[in-house]
Design a protein around this motif. Structure first.
Motif, short mmCIF file in Angstrom:
data_model
loop_
_atom_site.label_atom_id
_atom_site.label_comp_id
_atom_site.label_asym_id
_atom_site.label_seq_id
_atom_site.Cartn_x
_atom_site.Cartn_y
_atom_site.Cartn_z
N LEU A 98 43.52 17.53 37.62
CA LEU A 98 43.06 18.91 37.68
C LEU A 98 42.37 19.25 36.37
O LEU A 98 42.79 18.79 35.31
N ASN A 99 41.34 20.08 36.42
CA ASN A 99 40.58 20.40 35.21
C ASN A 99 40.07 21.83 35.26
O ASN A 99 39.75 22.36 36.31
N LYS A 100 40.05 22.45 34.08
CA LYS A 100 39.62 23.83 33.95
C LYS A 100 39.01 24.03 32.57
O LYS A 100 39.08 23.14 31.72
N PHE A 101 38.41 25.20 32.35
CA PHE A 101 37.87 25.54 31.05
C PHE A 101 38.81 26.52 30.35
O PHE A 101 39.48 27.33 31.00
N SER A 102 38.87 26.44 29.04
CA SER A 102 39.83 27.25 28.29
C SER A 102 39.55 28.75 28.42
O SER A 102 40.43 29.57 28.16
N SER A 103 38.35 29.12 28.83
CA SER A 103 38.01 30.54 29.02
C SER A 103 38.56 31.10 30.32
O SER A 103 38.54 32.31 30.53
N GLN A 104 39.05 30.23 31.21
CA GLN A 104 39.56 30.69 32.50
C GLN A 104 41.02 31.10 32.40
O GLN A 104 41.83 30.39 31.82
N ALA A 105 41.33 32.24 33.01
CA ALA A 105 42.67 32.81 32.90
C ALA A 105 43.69 31.98 33.67
O ALA A 105 43.38 31.33 34.67
N GLY A 106 44.93 32.05 33.20
CA GLY A 106 46.04 31.37 33.85
C GLY A 106 46.77 32.25 34.85
O GLY A 106 47.71 31.79 35.51
N ARG A 107 46.36 33.51 34.96
CA ARG A 107 46.89 34.43 35.97
C ARG A 107 45.72 35.18 36.58
O ARG A 107 44.83 35.65 35.87
N THR A 108 45.69 35.29 37.91
CA THR A 108 44.60 35.99 38.58
C THR A 108 45.15 36.87 39.69
O THR A 108 46.26 36.68 40.18
N ASN A 109 44.32 37.83 40.11
CA ASN A 109 44.70 38.71 41.21
C ASN A 109 44.23 38.11 42.54
O ASN A 109 43.74 36.98 42.59
N SER A 110 44.35 38.86 43.61
CA SER A 110 44.04 38.35 44.94
C SER A 110 42.56 38.05 45.13
O SER A 110 42.17 37.38 46.10
N ALA A 111 41.71 38.56 44.23
CA ALA A 111 40.28 38.26 44.26
C ALA A 111 39.91 37.08 43.37
O ALA A 111 38.75 36.71 43.28
N GLY A 112 40.90 36.53 42.67
CA GLY A 112 40.62 35.43 41.75
C GLY A 112 40.15 35.86 40.38
O GLY A 112 39.79 35.02 39.56
N HIS A 113 40.19 37.15 40.10
CA HIS A 113 39.78 37.66 38.79
C HIS A 113 40.97 37.67 37.83
O HIS A 113 42.13 37.77 38.26
#
Length: 223
Positions: A205-220
């Protein structure tokens, strides 16, 4: 808006290669060539960011086929997946077999004894480092001839006319104001899984450090 097309490519790994370094000595993807009934697919796995101030993070672990879900039983070929929990889709933050239960973040790969202990405990920690570190974590899994599952967004506009998959990374949690904000969505994350001889799957699995580790139902992001 979330992806209009999201799914999984099931096939056989033919080969892989790294992007050619650019003038600044950077490269951004591990490129997979995957054989499937419709032809050979080009799959671009992000192991770096095009923004120098945004790092890459990754995790690797092994799962039983039953833990992968419905996608493990699919026939070779590309399959659309509904962005919902029981379709076989991936969500780094919601799939019970993908989430990190410890909250640990390693700046570098932990020693083998510690990784074995974390695996035994079911820990799914994120690692952070350079593009080379991320590539070094993925490439040992990439054994030609192995069955492979590549989750992401299909594309048909490859300059060489290839079939392909991209957005093979976390696809939610991008911050407000970023060019990827509109593509945030849940149950549409990319992933790379390779079947081992014993029937289990190696997972990257891979992600960018700017991406949040918690999101709402819209993925934000949730602050």
């Amino acid at each position: 808006m979330p992806f209009q097309s999201y799914g999984v490519l099931v096939g056989t790994l033919h080969s892989h290669f790294r992007d050619t370094e650019d003038a600044q000595g950077r490269w951004f993807h591990i490129n997979l060539k995957v054989d499937a009934p419709a032809g050979q697919y080009h799959c671009a796995v992000d192991v770096d960011s095009h923004k120098s101030n945004v790092g890459v993070q990754w995790k690797t672990f092994t799962l039983k086929a039953s833990a992968v879900g419905p996608a493990a039983a699919l026939a070779p070929g590309y399959h659309d997946l509904a962005s919902e929990p029981y379709s076989g889709a991936m969500d780094y933050l919601r799939h019970p077999e993908l989430v990190d239960r410890t909250g640990v973040l390693f700046e570098r790969r932990p020693p083998s004894w510690l990784q074995e202990l974390l695996d035994l405990l079911g820990s799914r920690p994120w690692h952070t480092g350079t593009n080379v570190d991320a590539a070094d974590a993925l490439e040992p899994m990439l054994v030609p001839g192995r069955r492979i599952l590549v989750f992401g967004e299909p594309f048909t506009d490859d300059p060489e006319g290839d079939l392909g998959m991209h957005n093979i990374h976390q696809n939610q949690g991008d911050p407000s104001g970023s060019q990827w904000w509109e593509e945030n969505g849940i149950w549409q994350d990319g992933a790379t899984l390779l079947e081992r001889p014993d029937g289990r799957y190696d997972v990257f699995l891979n992600k960018f450090s700017s991406q949040a580790g918690r999101t709402n139902s819209a993925g934000h992001p949730v602050v």
